[in-house]
Design an enzyme around this catalytic site. Structure first.
Site, mmCIF file in Angstrom:
data_model
loop_
_atom_site.group_PDB
_atom_site.id
_atom_site.type_symbol
_atom_site.label_atom_id
_atom_site.label_comp_id
_atom_site.label_asym_id
_atom_site.label_seq_id
_atom_site.Cartn_x
_atom_site.Cartn_y
_atom_site.Cartn_z
ATOM 1 N N ASP A 229 0.886 -1.158 0.000
ATOM 2 C CA ASP A 229 0.000 0.000 0.000
ATOM 3 C C ASP A 229 0.928 1.213 0.000
ATOM 4 O OD1 ASP A 229 -2.041 1.806 0.106
ATOM 5 O OD2 ASP A 229 -3.057 0.901 1.824
HETATM 6 C C1 BGC Z 1 -4.879 3.501 0.265
HETATM 7 C C2 BGC Z 1 -5.011 2.554 -0.905
HETATM 8 C C3 BGC Z 1 -4.805 3.291 -2.196
HETATM 9 C C4 BGC Z 1 -3.456 3.992 -2.156
HETATM 10 C C5 BGC Z 1 -3.140 4.793 -3.407
HETATM 11 C C6 BGC Z 1 -3.615 4.325 0.205
HETATM 12 O O1 BGC Z 1 -3.628 5.322 1.158
HETATM 13 O O2 BGC Z 1 -4.910 2.783 1.472
HETATM 14 O O3 BGC Z 1 -6.269 1.951 -0.875
HETATM 15 O O4 BGC Z 1 -4.902 2.414 -3.264
HETATM 16 O O5 BGC Z 1 -3.433 4.899 -1.072
HETATM 17 O O6 BGC Z 1 -3.928 5.930 -3.477
#
Ligand code: BGC
Length: 778
Positions: A229
């Site tokens: 993530d």
């Molecule tokens: C989120 C993800 C997301 C990623 C990119 C993170 O903060 O938890 O779900 O895909 O950011 O935006």
């Protein structure tokens, strides 16, 4: 592309470097080896493809895309085919923009109604979440675009989401929190999996070989790539060892030098890096085959409307007030005009168009009361009452304001704004036919439930939500959604209430999440799991259980066409190991015209009966096969004997067998099988790169300055207001100041350098000069 040959030509530095992205959304291209970069974009209920300034919390612009209903609504359709079609449509939009991987679906369990991202998740039940997620994945991937199943794993709260430790027992881990991912991996075969930010029993997901290799790859057969993530990488070396391939976002090259040193001095095996590179190259190779396709945005809008309509849950409908038979009604509440149709955060889509409820019923009088945080003045209530009292029906549109739920923070309570409650109370006094249309991404307390005749829950229904509401109210469509989560009467009834949204949540309730708890504890709920009414009725008959095959006939006995979600539960009557009252093991949505009847069959597998006890085991004994319309509306059942083995009672004489009161820490430690240190805030001397500016500011002037500067920079971007009721501000503040230093380095794309961050941590630990020295290091 000869992957092996490319790898053999790459320098170690380049191989390590390829395992960190190039920027926010892209992997690196390395022309010298013929490696081109690929782009990923957020989802999951639409495409958030950014071409300008990038961010991970949905504040900067993205290219308009179809905003489908969020997972709470799409999940409530219980229609796998429809979710497949949503995936397919999103895949097409991605392919058209050159996006190789859609970052979704989200498959985390809704452990507690206050989870800030519950609207992005499908269910409190692993089977339903897993099956629906698999359909979505298959849909996206049918057009060649990849998916990233997220957030793996046990990431069910927002508070301290980046460094909190989810502490749970083995059964809860396997039977509840891993199970949806297992189903989605096995049946959807996602191209990638996104590991979560949090720790699981003390180990960061990105560092966990047990999670990312032993379970995901060796047990479940996943053969794709694992990416982090955004900012979830904890330790690059541990991550290589764990099977975490790609560090996202790119730009910082965080810990790449350390990884290089580790290989050179023999602490890290170069083969692990080769494997990660190979997986990245395989994804790039796969992406090259994606064909650009034309996108028909109008048909995607219609699909979004169909999903919103099928995901609408008619919670109650006394005297069949709905559908409305004439236009003698008034629409009340500003949400009818400013419809809440999606949530805040990384899933935030710029819709291609947007229809409000008012737009969709232009001839109906509208009483615009209430502001964006749900405050309704006495004068406004007076206006609403005087309009409502002369109408046959009053339709109130209310719910959770934007500021109540979002990525990056959990809800503070389960209530709706007081203003809305006062509004419903006043209107329902003067109009006996009051209908409430609810918008919001998660469960709410409904103190007015017995005062109004009808409640229609739309979730967050996407860009065509207004049209869907109009069709349902006016009888052009028949609601067929069912709750994928239980609606407790009040937050006091939620078993995880004392261990949620805390630093290191203890999952003391174990496997008893949602209906698994309410049904066994015999607790009243406002609306049970699986509940949802229709404008017609369905009759169940002819249940047959032949071996593992279960067949039942369902008939639409009413005067309207409609659809029923037939639910199959398995209720174990075995002794020994503790178990829930029932668990869902099959569902099928049947569209039946008035008078039609149809047979539906289910095939049960070993897992329908199994528990986790050092492996999957079937406790031998009696099981009741239940067919019904919700977990509390079982229409037919039949008892069967299933052979298996004796699985001994675990934790005898504890809460887990009786569910009386709440589990104590002692009982939970018994379940865990060992003692667990009590969670506490870290203090000076203990800080690492895993700690945030917010956690260290009490001990460090530099952190305090950084905290204040960050706050003021963020507020400047939002009219200079430091307003915690503004979800964007709250989300940005939390993400910026309570994010671990390592994530700050990664997410800033290296703007905050690794050496600066390391120096600041040393200073917060009271090592001022060492800190200065670290900062000066190149
Ligand atoms: C989120 C993800 C997301 C990623 C990119 C993170 O903060 O938890 O779900 O895909 O950011 O935006």
């Amino acid at each position: 592309m000869n992957i092996k040959e490319i790898i053999s030509k790459m320098t170690l530095e380049d191989k390590i470097s390829l395992c960190t992205g190039a920027d926010f959304w892209r992997t690196k291209d390395m022309e010298q080896y013929g490696i081109s970069s690929i782009k990923v974009s957020d989802g999951p209920h639409g495409l958030r493809c950014q071409t300008g300034e990038a961010d991970m919390i949905g504040i900067n612009q993205s290219i308009p895309a179809t905003c489908f209903p969020t997972a709470v609504t799409a999940g409530a359709t219980w229609n796998r085919d429809l979710y497949y079609r949503e995936g397919e449509a999103i895949g097409r939009e991605a392919a058209a923009l050159g996006v190789s991987v859609v970052l979704g679906p989200g498959c985390n369990i809704k452990r507690n109604p206050l989870g800030g991202r519950n609207f992005e998740y499908i269910s409190e039940d692993p089977y339903v979440a897993g099956k629906m997620a698999a359909s979505f994945i298959n849909g996206v991937q049918s057009v060649g675009v990849g998916t990233s199943l997220k957030h793996f794993a046990v990431n069910s709260q927002e508070y301290k989401r980046m460094n909190g430790d989810s502490r749970l027992d083995e059964r809860a881990y396997r039977e509840i929190y891993l199970a949806p991912f297992e189903i989605a991996v096995k049946e959807g075969r996602p191209t990638t999996v996104m590991c979560s930010y949090n720790k699981i029993n003390g180990t960061h997901a990105s560092d966990s070989k047990e999670l990312l290799t032993d379970i995901l790859r060796d047990e479940w057969g996943f053969d794709g790539l694992v990416m982090t993530d955004w900012g979830a990488l904890n330790d690059r070396m541990a991550a290589f060892e764990a099977g975490c391939d790609l560090n996202m976002p790119g730009g910082s090259d965080y810990m790449n030098k350390a990884a290089l040193e580790a290989v050179k001095n023999g602490q890290l095996d170069e083969k692990l890096i080769d494997t990660a590179v190979e997986r990245i190259l395989r994804l790039i190779e796969h992406s090259a085959k994606i064909e650009k396709c034309k996108v028909d945005f109008d048909s995607h809008h219609s699909l979004a409307k169909k999903i919103a309509t099928e995901g609408a849950v008619l919670l109650k409908n006394d005297d069949n007030i709905l559908p409305l038979s004439d236009s003698d009604f008034v629409l009340i509440g500003s949400m009818a005009k400013n419809i809440r149709y999606q949530g805040s955060g990384s899933s935030h889509i710029t819709p291609t168009k947007l229809s409000s409820i008012c737009d969709s019923m232009p001839s109906i009088p509208f009483c615009d009361v209430g502001n964006e945080v749900g405050e309704v003045s006495a004068e406004e209530i007076g206006q609403a009452v005087s309009l409502a009292k002369d109408k046959k029906t009053a339709v109130l549109v209310i719910g959770l304001p934007d500021s109540y739920e979002s990525e990056a923070f959990d809800r503070e309570h389960m209530r709706m704004p007081d203003g809305y409650i006062a509004l419903v109370n006043a209107v329902s006094e003067v109009n006996l036919n009051t209908v409430v249309v609810l918008l919001g991404g998660s469960v709410m307390e409904l103190p007015f439930a017995d005062k109004v005749k009808t409640i229609l829950y739309m979730g967050l229904p996407g860009q065509a939500g207004g049209e869907a509401v109009a069709d349902i109210l006016l009888g052009r469509a028949n609601p067929s959604g069912k709750l994928t989560e239980s609606w407790p009467v009040s937050y006091d009834d939620v078993i995880s209430r004392d261990n949620f949204s805390v630093r290191d949540p203890e999952y003391r309730e174990g496997i008893y999440v949602g209906y698994r708890y309410y049904d066994k504890a015999g607790k009243a709920v406002r609306y049970p799991f699986g509940h949802g009414l229709s404008y017609t009725q369905f009759e169940y008959s002819d249940l047959r259980v032949e071996g593992r095959e279960v067949t039942v006939t369902v008939k639409n006995t009413g005067a309207r066409d409609g659809a029923e979600v037939v639910q199959l539960y398995v209720a174990p009557k075995t002794s020994g190991i503790f178990r829930p009252e029932r668990e869902i093991c099959g569902f099928e949505k049947l569209a039946l015209v008035a008078g039609e009847s149809r047979e539906v069959s289910f095939v049960l597998d070993d897992r329908s009966f199994a528990v986790w006890s050092n492996g999957w085991k079937i406790p031998e004994g009696d099981y009741v096969i239940e067919l019904g319309s919700s977990s509390r509306d079982i229409r037919l059942c039949e008892s069967i004997f299933v052979s298996g083995e004796e699985v001994k009672s675990d934790c005898p004489d504890t809460w887990y067998h009786t569910l009386r009161g709440t589990p104590t820490r002692e009982e939970w430690e018994k379940l865990m099988g060992h003692s667990v240190p009590v969670s506490r805030e870290p203090k000076r001397g203990e800080f690492t790169m895993d700690n945030s500016c917010l956690e260290m500011k009490k001990y460090s002037l530099m952190m305090k300055i950084q905290y204040l500067v960050t706050k003021s920079i963020i507020s400047k971007g939002i009219d200079g207001k430091k307003d915690m009721s503004n979800p964007t501000y709250k989300m940005m503040i939390t993400s910026a100041v309570d994010c671990p230093m390592r994530s700050a380095v990664i997410n800033s794309g290296g703007m905050m350098s690794e050496s600066l961050a390391r120096g600041m941590v040393l200073m917060a630990n009271g090592k001022f000069f060492k800190g200065i020295a670290a900062m000066m290091k190149k």
